[in-house]
Design an enzyme around this catalytic site. Structure first.
Site, PDB file in Angstrom:
ATOM      1  N   ASP A 161      -3.360   7.611   4.661  1.00 37.33           N
ATOM      2  CA  ASP A 161      -2.829   6.279   4.972  1.00 37.33           C
ATOM      3  C   ASP A 161      -3.488   5.749   6.248  1.00 37.33           C
ATOM      4  O   ASP A 161      -3.923   6.545   7.082  1.00 37.33           O
ATOM      5  CB  ASP A 161      -1.313   6.422   5.179  1.00 37.33           C
ATOM      6  CG  ASP A 161      -0.620   5.072   5.175  1.00 37.33           C
ATOM      7  OD1 ASP A 161      -1.251   4.073   4.788  1.00 37.33           O
ATOM      8  OD2 ASP A 161       0.571   5.026   5.566  1.00 37.33           O
ATOM      9  N   GLU A 162      -3.559   4.443   6.407  1.00 30.07           N
ATOM     10  CA  GLU A 162      -4.086   3.839   7.642  1.00 30.07           C
ATOM     11  C   GLU A 162      -5.468   4.405   7.996  1.00 30.07           C
ATOM     12  O   GLU A 162      -5.735   4.771   9.146  1.00 30.07           O
ATOM     13  CB  GLU A 162      -3.132   4.085   8.829  1.00 30.07           C
ATOM     14  CG  GLU A 162      -1.683   3.716   8.565  1.00 30.07           C
ATOM     15  CD  GLU A 162      -1.403   2.240   8.738  1.00 30.07           C
ATOM     16  OE1 GLU A 162      -2.372   1.451   8.823  1.00 30.07           O
ATOM     17  OE2 GLU A 162      -0.219   1.867   8.762  1.00 30.07           O
ATOM     18  N   GLN A 193      -6.702  -4.476  10.345  1.00 28.06           N
ATOM     19  CA  GLN A 193      -5.583  -3.959  11.135  1.00 28.06           C
ATOM     20  C   GLN A 193      -5.975  -2.744  11.954  1.00 28.06           C
ATOM     21  O   GLN A 193      -5.114  -1.953  12.358  1.00 28.06           O
ATOM     22  CB  GLN A 193      -4.413  -3.608  10.217  1.00 28.06           C
ATOM     23  CG  GLN A 193      -3.800  -4.822   9.535  1.00 28.06           C
ATOM     24  CD  GLN A 193      -2.581  -4.460   8.714  1.00 28.06           C
ATOM     25  OE1 GLN A 193      -1.572  -4.032   9.268  1.00 28.06           O
ATOM     26  NE2 GLN A 193      -2.675  -4.615   7.407  1.00 28.06           N
ATOM     27  N   LYS A 222       0.811  -1.214   0.000  1.00 23.11           N
ATOM     28  CA  LYS A 222       0.000   0.000   0.000  1.00 23.11           C
ATOM     29  C   LYS A 222       0.849   1.270   0.000  1.00 23.11           C
ATOM     30  O   LYS A 222       0.474   2.263  -0.621  1.00 23.11           O
ATOM     31  CB  LYS A 222      -0.980  -0.012   1.163  1.00 23.11           C
ATOM     32  CG  LYS A 222      -0.417   0.384   2.492  1.00 23.11           C
ATOM     33  CD  LYS A 222      -1.459   0.274   3.566  1.00 23.11           C
ATOM     34  CE  LYS A 222      -0.827   0.128   4.930  1.00 23.11           C
ATOM     35  NZ  LYS A 222      -0.048   1.312   5.344  1.00 23.11           N
ATOM     36  N   THR A 223       1.990   1.227   0.676  1.00 20.73           N
ATOM     37  CA  THR A 223       2.851   2.416   0.657  1.00 20.73           C
ATOM     38  C   THR A 223       3.334   2.674  -0.765  1.00 20.73           C
ATOM     39  O   THR A 223       3.396   3.814  -1.228  1.00 20.73           O
ATOM     40  CB  THR A 223       4.060   2.220   1.589  1.00 20.73           C
ATOM     41  OG1 THR A 223       3.589   1.787   2.862  1.00 20.73           O
ATOM     42  CG2 THR A 223       4.824   3.511   1.762  1.00 20.73           C
ATOM     43  N   ARG A 260       3.536  -9.266  10.574  1.00 25.89           N
ATOM     44  CA  ARG A 260       4.807  -8.536  10.515  1.00 25.89           C
ATOM     45  C   ARG A 260       5.926  -9.437  10.008  1.00 25.89           C
ATOM     46  O   ARG A 260       6.983  -8.968   9.604  1.00 25.89           O
ATOM     47  CB  ARG A 260       5.228  -7.985  11.899  1.00 25.89           C
ATOM     48  CG  ARG A 260       4.332  -6.959  12.551  1.00 25.89           C
ATOM     49  CD  ARG A 260       3.937  -5.854  11.643  1.00 25.89           C
ATOM     50  NE  ARG A 260       2.670  -6.161  11.006  1.00 25.89           N
ATOM     51  CZ  ARG A 260       2.214  -5.548   9.919  1.00 25.89           C
ATOM     52  NH1 ARG A 260       2.902  -4.587   9.371  1.00 25.89           N
ATOM     53  NH2 ARG A 260       1.064  -5.901   9.366  1.00 25.89           N
TER      54      ARG A 260
END
Length: 779
Positions: free
Chosen positions: A226-227, A257, A33-34, A615
Site C-alpha cells: 500500500d502507499e 500523494q 484503493k483499500t 481529504r
DNA sequence: CGCAAAGCTTATCTG
DNA sequence: AAGCTTTGCG
C-alpha cells in the site's frame, strides 16, 4: 460467502481479478484503493485457494493494517484472516527479525530504540568523541544518519561518498561519518535496533543469508504494498528481493500523494517498478467516490501545476456541492475562533456530528489556537501527533526496567533506571561505569558484573552489586512467570509504584494511573490467545516491548469517537472527513520555509496541499491568518502562493474579523453563551504583550522581591567542628556556620541523603541536607 | 545528591 | 510560550 466482487467498477475489478505476475495500480485519491487491496486478498484466497500464510500485505500505519485485516475477516469470516501477514513495514520486519536476529549477531530479544533512545545514544557518542554539541545537534545528526540508513548506506560508504562529505564540510559537521560509525557500533553493543535498522537489518538478512532469502521468498507467494509512492530505497530493495521468486508483487500508489521524501521516499520507485519486471500489468483507478465535483476540480487544478506526473485524470459522478470557502483572519487565534464557530454553526444547521470535522495543518505547533477555541466552545476534540502513551516519562521508566531484564546490555534502559528510584548511584559513579564500558568496548552491564575491579567506593560497590542481583532475579522470573506477573513484581519490588503512589499532586496521581494502565495493557497482552490456528504467537515480555515501541498515538485513539479531529496533513493521509478545515495557508508556513529551496521541495508541498484538499468529502475551508505567534514573537506572513492556484469560480472569499465572527447574538440560551464570549474576547484582547502592555502586577508592589531572603549573619563559635551526620537527632540543639543556633524538629529523606529540618533562633525554619551543610551538636 | 530557578532552545513532516 | 538543561545552593 457474500458476492465480494459486486460494487466494484471495471478498473477495480480488473485489479482484483489479475492473478499472477507483477501489477502496478495507480490509484487516485478516493478511488477505492483499500477496497481493491482487501478484495484482491479475499479473491486470491477464495478463488485461487491461496493460503493466508502465503500472503504478505504491507502498509504504512498500524491503523491501515488493522482496517484491512478487519475487512478481510468480515467477508471471509472464519478466522483465516489472522494468518495473513498484514502490518506495517516496521512491525512485520520486526516480527521476522525476532526469529532471525541471532543470525545477525543480535540477541534474540533485541531492543527497538525509538527516536528518543536513538538521539540519546547519539548525544552520548558525540560527547565521547569530544565534539561540540552546538554544531552536532541531535535532530540534525539523527536525520542525517537516518537518511543514510534509508539509502542502505553503511558508515564506510558514507565516509567515502564525495558529495556527502562536501555537504558535511560545508555545514561545519565534518565528523558526521565518525558519529555514524560509532552510533552503529554502540547500538549493536547495546543489542538494539533503531527504526531504520528494522528495514536495514532485514535487508541485510535477505541479501547476505541465502537460506533466509529463499525461505521468505517461498513463504510470501503474493505480496501487496500500500502507499507505494512513499517507499524508500531500503523498502524498495526488500520488496524487490522478496518478490523475485514468484513475481507476484502488487503495488498500489498515487504519485500525486507522495509526501514523505524527508523519510527517504522517492517517486522514482513507481517508475522503476515498471522497469524491474518484463510485463507489468498497469491499472489506473481514476474515478473518485469521495469528494464533490468542485472539490475534485480544485484538487486537479492545483496538482496540474506540478511537472512530470503519471498521466491520469480523476473524475467523479458526485454532485457539485458547495464552493470552497477561503477565509482570512487577522491572527492565529482568530483563525481558531473562526473554525470553532463554524463547526458549532454547521453542526446545528446541517446536523453534522463532531466526528465529521477535521482541522488539518502543516505543523503540529499550529494545534494550540484550535485547541483553545474548541475548549472555550465546549466542542470535544482529539489531537493526533502528541506523544504516545508509551513515551510518557513514568511509563518509559517502568518499561526501561522491563527492557533491561529482557536485554541487560541495553545501556539506554540501564541509564534510566540505575538510580531511579534513588539508590545512591549518582552521576560520578555512572560516568565511571560508562567510561569503563567504552574503554573495554563492552556493555556497561558487563562492567557491572565485575564492578569490584573498577575502584568504586565501598558503599557504591554495594549498591551496584545489589542492583545487579535485583535485575538478575527479575530475569530468572521470566522463565516461570508471565509478562504481567513480572512487570507487577518489578513495579512493587523497585519501589517505583510506591514512589508514584505517594505523590499526591494532580500530575502525580495521573502518573500513578498511567502506570496502572501500563500494567493493565501488559495483562491484556498476556491473556490474549497465544496461538493462532497452529502458529504460535510470541507472548514473551520481549515481544511485548518490541510491539509497543512501534505504536503511535494514532493507534491508541479511537477514530470513531464523536470528536473533532486535529492533526497534521501527513497524519491525515488515507483518511476522509465530510468537512475539512485546511488551516494556515501562509507563505513560510505552507509552503514551509524549510521546503521552498528547490522545485522538488516545492512540488512536494503542493502535493501536500493536494492531499489536504482531497481529504474532504463535502465541504472544504481554506484559511490563513495575517499574523501569528512563533517562538513567542508576532510574525506577519503573506497568503500562501497555493491560494492563487485555486480557480476563482470555485471560491467564496470572506474575512473573519475577531469581533464579527461566529454565531449570531440571538442564539438561544444567550445568557451563558454571551457571557462566555465576552469573557473570551477580553482575554484575547488583554493577554498579549503586543497589544501595548504586559500583564504583570504593579511594579511598585513586586519591588525587590526576588532578592535572596535576608540572613542574619552568624559568626561560628571558636570550637565549631561539624558533627558526624549520623549523630544528628530530633530535638537536639545545633549550630550552623551561617544560620547560627537552632533546634532539629524532624529528620527525613533516604538513608544516603538525610535531610534535617531545623528551626533557627534568628533565621527561621530551614531544611538542611546533612551530606553537605555541616551542623555541630551544640549541647 | 536533589531541588528550584535561571537560562537556553525550539517548531516541518513520521514508524 | 513552553519544555528541557544547566546552575547554584542547602
Amino acid at each position: 460467502m457474500q458476492d465480494y466482487l459486486g460494487g466494484l467498477n471495471e478498473r477495480q475489478r480488473e485489479a482484483v481479478l489479475h492473478h499472477n505476475g507483477p501489477m502496478l495500480v495507480v490509484a487516485g485519491a478516493g478511488s477505492g484503493k483499500t477496497k481493491v487491496l482487501t478484495t484482491r486478498i479475499i479473491h486470491l484466497m477464495a478463488a485461487h485457494q491461496v493460503d493466508a500464510f502465503n500472503i504478505l500485505a504491507l502498509t504504512f500505519t498500524n491503523k491501515a493494517a488493522r482496517e484491512m485485516k478487519e475487512r478481510v475477516e468480515r467477508i471471509l469470516g472464519d478466522g483465516e484472516a489472522r494468518n495473513l501477514y498484514i502490518g506495517t513495514f516496521h512491525s512485520v520486519f520486526a516480527r521476522i527479525l525476532r526469529f532471525e536476529a541471532e543470525k545477525l549477531g543480535y540477541p534474540k530479544h533485541f531492543t527497538i530504540y525509538d527516536t528518543d533512545d536513538s538521539k540519546s545514544v547519539m548525544k552520548a557518542v558525540i560527547n565521547d568523541l569530544h565534539l561540540d554539541d552546538k554544531h552536532y545537534k541531535p535532530n540534525i545528526v539523527y536525520n542525517r544518519i537516518s537518511a543514510a540508513k534509508n539509502a542502505l548506506m553503511s558508515p564506510e560508504e558514507y565516509r567515502n561518498d564525495y558529495a556527502i562529505q562536501q555537504e558535511d564540510m560545508r555545514s561545519g559537521r565534518p565528523a558526521l561519518s565518525q558519529i555514524y560509525d560509532s552510533y552503529v557500533k554502540r547500538c549493536f553493543r547495546n543489542g538494539a535496533m533503531d527504526f531504520d535498522d528494522l528495514l536495514l537489518k532485514f535487508y541485510q538478512l535477505l541479501s547476505t543469508i541465502p537460506e533466509c532469502l529463499s525461505r521468505y521468498q517461498q513463504k510470501f507467494k503474493y505480496i501487496l504494498i500500500d502507499e507505494y509512492q512513499d517507499t524508500n530505497p531500503a523498502q524498495y530493495e526488500i520488496i524487490k528481493l522478496l518478490g523475485a521468486m514468484h513475481e507476484n508483487v502488487c503495488v498500489v500508489g498515487d504519485d500525486a500523494q507522495s509526501i514523505y521524501s524527508f523519510r527517504g521516499a522517492t517517486i522514482e520507485n513507481i517508475l522503476q517498478f515498471q522497469r524491474d519486471y518484463d510485463q507489468v500489468k498497469l491499472v489506473k483507478l481514476e474515478q473518485n467516490y469521495r469528494s464533490t465535483s468542485q472539490i475534485l476540480a480544485v484538487a486537479n487544478q492545483v496538482i496540474s501545476n506540478n511537472k512530470g506526473q503519471i498521466e491520469k485524470v480523476l473524475f467523479t459522478e458526485n454532485p457539485a456541492g458547495e464552493k470552497i470557502q477561503l477565509v482570512r483572519t487577522l491572527t492565529d487565534n482568530d483563525e481558531g475562533k473562526f473554525v470553532a464557530d463554524s463547526i458549532q454553526e454547521l453542526k446545528l444547521r446541517h446536523h453534522y456530528a463532531h466526528r465529521d470535522f477535521a482541522i488539518l495543518y502543516r505543523t503540529n505547533a499550529q494545534s494550540r489556537a484550535f485547541e483553545e477555541a474548541l475548549r472555550r466552545m465546549g466542542i470535544p476534540y482529539t489531537i493526533y501527533g502528541g506523544i504516545s502513551f508509551y513515551q510518557r516519562k513514568e511509563v518509559k521508566d517502568l518499561v526501561a526496567y522491563l527492557r533491561l531484564i529482557v536485554n541487560p546490555h541495553d545501556e539506554e534502559a540501564l541509564k534510566r533506571v540505575i538510580n531511579y528510584p534513588a539508590r545512591g548511584i549518582g552521576k560520578t559513579s555512572l560516568d565511571k561505569l560508562l567510561l569503563a564500558a567504552n574503554e573495554k568496548d563492552c556493555s556497561s552491564w558487563t562492567i557491572l558484573q565485575e564492578a569490584r575491579s573498577y575502584g568504586f567506593r565501598a558503599g557504591t560497590l554495594t549498591v551496584l552489586e545489589e542492583f545487579v542481583t535485583m535485575i538478575k532475579s527479575f530475569g530468572s522470573m521470566l522463565e516461570k512467570s508471565n509478562a504481567y506477573d513480572v512487570a507487577f513484581y518489578v513495579g512493587k519490588q523497585t519501589g517505583l509504584v510506591k514512589e508514584l503512589f505517594n505523590d499526591k499532586s494532580t500530575e502525580g496521581i495521573q502518573r500513578y494511573e498511567n502506570i496502572q494502565e501500563l500494567l493493565n495493557s501488559i495483562k491484556e497482552w498476556t491473556e490474549s490467545p497465544d496461538n493462532e490456528d497452529g502458529e504460535l504467537v510470541d507472548k514473551s515480555l520481549g515481544a511485548y516491548l518490541q510491539q509497543i515501541t512501534l505504536l503511535t498515538d494514532a493507534d491508541e485513539k479511537d477514530a470513531n469517537a464523536d470528536t473533532v479531529k486535529l492533526m497534521t496533513i501527513h497524519a491525515a493521509k488515507g483518511l476522509e472527513f465530510s468537512c475539512v478545515f485546511a488551516a494556515g495557508l501562509e507563505e513560510m508556513l505552507f509552503p514551509n520555509a524549510m521546503a521552498i529551496n528547490t522545485r522538488e521541495e516545492l512540488e512536494e508541498e503542493r502535493r501536500l496541499f493536494y492531499v489536504v484538499i482531497t481529504r474532504a468529502k463535502e465541504r472544504l475551508w481554506v484559511s490563513y491568518a495575517n499574523t501569528r505567534y512563533r517562538f513567542g514573537q508576532l510574525v506577519q506572513n503573506e497568503p500562501s502562493r497555493f491560494i492563487n492556484e485555486i480557480p476563482e469560480a470555485h471560491l467564496d472569499k470572506r474575512f473573519a474579523g475577531s469581533s464579527s465572527t461566529g454565531m449570531p447574538r440571538s442564539t438561544g440560551g444567550a445568557g451563558l453563551f454571551s457571557k462566555q464570549r465576552s469573557f473570551s474576547r477580553d482575554a484575547v484582547a488583554n493577554n498579549r504583550p503586543a497589544s501595548g502592555e504586559t500583564k504583570k502586577e504593579t511594579p511598585s508592589y513586586v519591588g525587590p522581591a526576588k532578592a535572596a531572603p535576608k540572613v542574619i549573619p552568624h559568626t561560628p563559635s571558636a570550637n565549631f567542628v561539624p558533627s558526624d551526620a549520623s549523630k544528628i537527632e530530633v530535638g537536639q540543639r545545633v549550630e550552623h556556620a551561617k544560620f547560627g543556633f537552632g533546634k532539629v524538629i524532624s529528620l527525613e529523606g533516604a538513608a544516603h541523603n538525610p535531610v534535617a529540618t531545623v528551626v533557627f533562633e534568628h533565621n527561621g525554619e530551614k531544611k538542611i541536607m546533612l551530606n553537605y551543610a555541616r551542623l555541630r551538636i551544640a549541647d
